[in-house]
Design a protein around this motif. Structure first.
Motif, PDB file in Angstrom:
ATOM      1  N   SER A   1      -8.273  -1.778  -0.206  1.00  0.00           N
ATOM      2  CA  SER A   1      -7.189  -2.724   0.125  1.00  0.00           C
ATOM      3  C   SER A   1      -6.454  -2.290   1.382  1.00  0.00           C
ATOM      4  CB  SER A   1      -6.171  -2.808  -1.015  1.00  0.00           C
ATOM      5  OG  SER A   1      -6.769  -3.264  -2.179  1.00  0.00           O
ATOM      6  N   THR A   2      -6.197  -0.990   1.469  1.00  0.00           N
ATOM      7  CA  THR A   2      -5.483  -0.476   2.642  1.00  0.00           C
ATOM      8  C   THR A   2      -6.323  -0.632   3.909  1.00  0.00           C
ATOM      9  OG1 THR A   2      -4.153   1.041   1.331  1.00  0.00           O
ATOM     10  CG2 THR A   2      -4.484   1.631   3.637  1.00  0.00           C
TER      11      THR A   2
ATOM     12  N   GLU B   1      -0.633   2.139  -7.470  1.00  0.00           N
ATOM     13  CA  GLU B   1      -1.295   3.444  -7.368  1.00  0.00           C
ATOM     14  C   GLU B   1      -0.243   4.552  -7.266  1.00  0.00           C
ATOM     15  OE1 GLU B   1      -4.215   3.643  -4.240  1.00  0.00           O
ATOM     16  OE2 GLU B   1      -4.729   5.722  -4.686  1.00  0.00           O
TER      17      GLU B   1
ATOM     18  N   CYS C   1     -12.904   8.450  -8.678  1.00  0.00           N
ATOM     19  CA  CYS C   1     -13.073   7.121  -8.049  1.00  0.00           C
ATOM     20  C   CYS C   1     -11.921   6.136  -8.250  1.00  0.00           C
ATOM     21  CB  CYS C   1     -14.379   6.484  -8.498  1.00  0.00           C
ATOM     22  SG  CYS C   1     -14.492   6.215 -10.271  1.00  0.00           S
ATOM     23  N   PHE C   2     -10.850   6.512  -8.943  1.00  0.00           N
ATOM     24  CA  PHE C   2      -9.799   5.524  -9.203  1.00  0.00           C
ATOM     25  C   PHE C   2      -8.937   5.228  -7.971  1.00  0.00           C
ATOM     26  CE2 PHE C   2      -9.403   5.908 -14.138  1.00  0.00           C
ATOM     27  CZ  PHE C   2     -10.542   5.123 -14.266  1.00  0.00           C
ATOM     28  N   GLY C   3      -9.131   5.933  -6.894  1.00  0.00           N
ATOM     29  CA  GLY C   3      -8.410   5.615  -5.659  1.00  0.00           C
ATOM     30  C   GLY C   3      -9.143   4.627  -4.768  1.00  0.00           C
TER      31      GLY C   3
ATOM     32  N   GLY D   1     -10.273  10.082  -5.782  1.00  0.00           N
ATOM     33  CA  GLY D   1      -9.349  10.036  -6.908  1.00  0.00           C
ATOM     34  C   GLY D   1      -8.078   9.295  -6.528  1.00  0.00           C
ATOM     35  N   GLU D   2      -7.297   8.953  -7.543  1.00  0.00           N
ATOM     36  CA  GLU D   2      -6.041   8.237  -7.299  1.00  0.00           C
ATOM     37  C   GLU D   2      -5.159   9.009  -6.313  1.00  0.00           C
ATOM     38  OE1 GLU D   2      -3.963   7.173 -10.906  1.00  0.00           O
ATOM     39  OE2 GLU D   2      -2.318   6.230  -9.830  1.00  0.00           O
TER      40      GLU D   2
ATOM     41  N   MET E   1     -14.411  -5.854  -9.023  1.00  0.00           N
ATOM     42  CA  MET E   1     -12.977  -5.654  -8.787  1.00  0.00           C
ATOM     43  C   MET E   1     -12.621  -6.010  -7.338  1.00  0.00           C
ATOM     44  SD  MET E   1     -11.572  -4.670 -11.689  1.00  0.00           S
ATOM     45  CE  MET E   1     -10.094  -3.645 -11.568  1.00  0.00           C
TER      46      MET E   1
ATOM     47  N   PHE F   1     -12.468  -9.664  -6.686  1.00  0.00           N
ATOM     48  CA  PHE F   1     -11.247 -10.304  -7.188  1.00  0.00           C
ATOM     49  C   PHE F   1     -10.009  -9.892  -6.387  1.00  0.00           C
ATOM     50  CE2 PHE F   1      -7.473 -10.784  -9.750  1.00  0.00           C
ATOM     51  CZ  PHE F   1      -7.616 -12.068 -10.230  1.00  0.00           C
ATOM     52  N   PHE F   2      -9.856  -8.587  -6.178  1.00  0.00           N
ATOM     53  CA  PHE F   2      -8.588  -8.085  -5.635  1.00  0.00           C
ATOM     54  C   PHE F   2      -8.544  -8.024  -4.110  1.00  0.00           C
ATOM     55  CE2 PHE F   2      -8.121  -6.381  -9.969  1.00  0.00           C
ATOM     56  CZ  PHE F   2      -6.821  -6.784 -10.230  1.00  0.00           C
ATOM     57  N   CYS F   3      -9.706  -7.946  -3.480  1.00  0.00           N
ATOM     58  CA  CYS F   3      -9.721  -7.763  -2.022  1.00  0.00           C
ATOM     59  C   CYS F   3     -10.527  -8.890  -1.382  1.00  0.00           C
ATOM     60  CB  CYS F   3     -10.308  -6.404  -1.648  1.00  0.00           C
ATOM     61  SG  CYS F   3      -9.741  -5.028  -2.653  1.00  0.00           S
TER      62      CYS F   3
ATOM     63  N   GLN G   1      -5.763   8.069  -0.710  1.00  0.00           N
ATOM     64  CA  GLN G   1      -5.367   7.424   0.551  1.00  0.00           C
ATOM     65  C   GLN G   1      -4.020   7.942   1.056  1.00  0.00           C
ATOM     66  OE1 GLN G   1      -3.872   3.425   0.704  1.00  0.00           O
ATOM     67  NE2 GLN G   1      -4.140   3.149  -1.488  1.00  0.00           N
TER      68      GLN G   1
ATOM     69  N   LEU H   1     -10.198   1.385  -5.056  1.00  0.00           N
ATOM     70  CA  LEU H   1      -9.716   0.013  -4.851  1.00  0.00           C
ATOM     71  C   LEU H   1      -8.497  -0.008  -3.928  1.00  0.00           C
ATOM     72  CD1 LEU H   1     -10.126  -1.350  -8.470  1.00  0.00           C
ATOM     73  CD2 LEU H   1     -11.376  -2.101  -6.442  1.00  0.00           C
ATOM     74  N   GLY H   2      -7.584   0.927  -4.150  1.00  0.00           N
ATOM     75  CA  GLY H   2      -6.400   0.983  -3.299  1.00  0.00           C
ATOM     76  C   GLY H   2      -6.771   1.293  -1.860  1.00  0.00           C
TER      77      GLY H   2
ATOM     78  N   THR I   1       0.837  -1.189   0.000  1.00  0.00           N
ATOM     79  CA  THR I   1       0.000   0.000   0.000  1.00  0.00           C
ATOM     80  C   THR I   1       0.881   1.251   0.000  1.00  0.00           C
ATOM     81  OG1 THR I   1      -1.822   0.997   1.251  1.00  0.00           O
ATOM     82  CG2 THR I   1      -0.133  -0.085   2.526  1.00  0.00           C
TER      83      THR I   1
ATOM     84  N   PHE J   1      -2.981  -1.234  -9.394  1.00  0.00           N
ATOM     85  CA  PHE J   1      -4.092  -0.304  -9.166  1.00  0.00           C
ATOM     86  C   PHE J   1      -3.853   1.082  -9.779  1.00  0.00           C
ATOM     87  CE2 PHE J   1      -6.232  -2.440  -5.219  1.00  0.00           C
ATOM     88  CZ  PHE J   1      -6.820  -3.363  -6.055  1.00  0.00           C
TER      89      PHE J   1
ATOM     90  N   LEU K   1     -10.741  -8.276 -16.409  1.00  0.00           N
ATOM     91  CA  LEU K   1     -11.238  -7.274 -15.456  1.00  0.00           C
ATOM     92  C   LEU K   1     -10.898  -5.848 -15.906  1.00  0.00           C
ATOM     93  CD1 LEU K   1     -10.328  -9.101 -12.149  1.00  0.00           C
ATOM     94  CD2 LEU K   1     -12.630  -8.388 -12.806  1.00  0.00           C
TER      95      LEU K   1
ATOM     96  N   PHE L   1     -17.209  -1.914  -9.397  1.00  0.00           N
ATOM     97  CA  PHE L   1     -16.255  -1.952  -8.278  1.00  0.00           C
ATOM     98  C   PHE L   1     -16.451  -3.215  -7.430  1.00  0.00           C
ATOM     99  CE2 PHE L   1     -15.528   2.520  -9.324  1.00  0.00           C
ATOM    100  CZ  PHE L   1     -14.142   2.517  -9.282  1.00  0.00           C
TER     101      PHE L   1
END
Lengths: 305, 305
Positions: free
Chosen positions: B77-78, A40, B69-71, B39-40, B103, B106-108, B43, B73-74, A15, A70, A99, B100
């Protein structure tokens, strides 16, 4: 400007933190940019390092954990806004292609460039890219999910022709290319002039292997044997070896053993666990196994000399 | 520590740049954190501003453009790595929930907390969140894709009781709550003591409206009428008004007209186009329409006093 340069965009694990960003690198090979992994914020570091978006045509994703991919959607959006024109190919495992294609189709409509997904096959050695001067090959790593390393291998270069010999034998221009590739020269009188008298050795070819994320495994050393510079993940110190095993990662010492077994010239380590306040112990333990170790860091550039 | 604080994580448009990150804000309401857009790199700024991940339970996504919204997923995860335990609710338009969720699945995997998607309905005013002291309501904005603004409205507070009157009339504890809520007091002898003699006015209630991204539209002013502080996008200067129209955005002047029409106390502007080297002109043009304008900036905190 080096012809073959590794640019570290992120070398942390898991992260983004105050110290390190998630995995991403840019290989600058003769001004063509190749990205490996895209955590990211990778695009932001790319911008900070003045690596031009327009020169990026290939992205290689080692595996489908978020800290390695990401940043992909944001980067693709940015490439679209920059009106990139040449095609972009994302080399990625099959589920990732599915995906991310879905996400791109929704979020990045009307891309001004062609976007291709090239599927990396699980557990195989696979040629992913080739041009006149470079190949990129995937090989298996050993992580919790299907994971691939990448070897960037420069192709053999032409020998240097000796200008004074061209003059002396009055060698025609049309023969030069073959001579640079090792041919002898035959004079109009039929005399054979050996190539070794006409040329000097070609410059050495460089190569780079990226190995993240993976357990310590001798098969990795075999796969990257003879590579000039190796990046190998070094998530943990010796004391956390059990964690490395449990999570499918390596210690810094293990990374260094791989470099030694592969007879590399140089090792770059990264993918540091957030639990360490600095990387001193990681470096120290790696150096006990292999003499030439570089700690990855954001915005670090390493020239393959 | 303010009870109601706006924290700007990103206030650029389109893509992370050297100057600004994409849209994201954290509303800190009595130590509960509410995120608007993600946004990316959001976090990362959250971490820099020492806003605790564990206190974040609601994320409101205004619309499905990547810079908002691209931030996500990260961040999810965090939160998982931080072993968040309480539920997280993402308020988002239907297609975003679907994409989402896929995603995240799959990823989390194995999230240690419950993840809910609450669907924001297109073009409606909709109560999204309510507790004892706050409501969050979505209302329509006018952009190229379905887009919602959000109003954070503090609920009316209780009146302050006058200690000396409690003593004078020997008012029993069980009556205090009703009196604070405006009731009169009736003495054992039947005498009615009017509430206005027993209490002083409650503290004012605060409110905040988030309006990004949107065309200039009087209906926005109506929707946020009376709100204390408004954040309104101000992507362009006057000279680029045609771009604002074409891309579904507003100028700084238009943002200020909305604030004036809504009779707000204060306006925060952001979502700046990357084309400007600074925000001076945006601020100047906004100030020509409305007297109290703040330029958003990364890591800026605004207390609603």
């Amino acid at each position: 400007m080096a012809n073959f340069q590794i640019n570290i965009l992120g070398c942390g694990s898991a992260t983004p933190s105050m110290k390190h960003l998630p995995s991403s690198q840019i290989i600058d090979f003769r001004n063509n940019l190749f990205m490996i992994d895209c955590g990211e914020c990778a695009q932001l570091t790319m911008r900070r390092m003045k690596l031009k978006f327009s020169r990026l045509n290939h992205i290689f994703i080692s595996h489908l954990h978020g800290d390695h991919c990401f940043g992909l959607l944001g980067l693709i959006s940015t490439l679209a806004l920059h009106e990139k024109q040449s095609a972009l190919t994302i080399h990625i495992h099959a589920e990732g292609a599915k995906l991310f294609k879905q996400m791109v189709d929704f979020f990045c409509r009307d891309l001004p460039f062609e976007l291709n997904f090239n599927i990396i096959e699980q557990g195989k050695t696979q040629l992913l890219f080739e041009n006149n001067s470079l190949t990129v090959t995937a090989f298996p790593l050993y992580h919790r999910v299907p994971c691939s390393g990448f070897i960037f291998q420069e192709k053999p270069k032409m020998r240097h022709i000796r200008g004074e010999m061209v003059k002396f034998y009055n060698i025609p221009v049309r023969c030069i290319h073959d001579i640079k590739n090792g041919a002898d020269y035959v004079t109009p009188e039929g005399q054979v002039i050996e190539n070794s008298r006409l040329t000097t050795d070609a410059d050495p070819v460089m190569s780079y292997a990226y190995c993240s994320d993976t357990l310590f495994d001798h098969r990795v050393a075999q796969a990257v044997a003879g590579v000039n510079t190796i990046y190998h993940e070094a998530t943990y110190v010796d004391d956390d070896h059990a964690l490395a095993i449990a999570r499918g990662h390596s210690t810094a010492r293990e990374a260094a053993i791989i470099a030694r077994e592969a007879q590399a010239q140089r090792l770059i380590i990264g993918h540091y666990s957030k639990r360490y306040t600095d990387e001193d112990t990681l470096l120290k333990q790696a150096l006990e196994e292999f003499p030439n170790v570089i700690l990855a860091n954001e915005q670090l550039r390493v020239d393959l000399l």
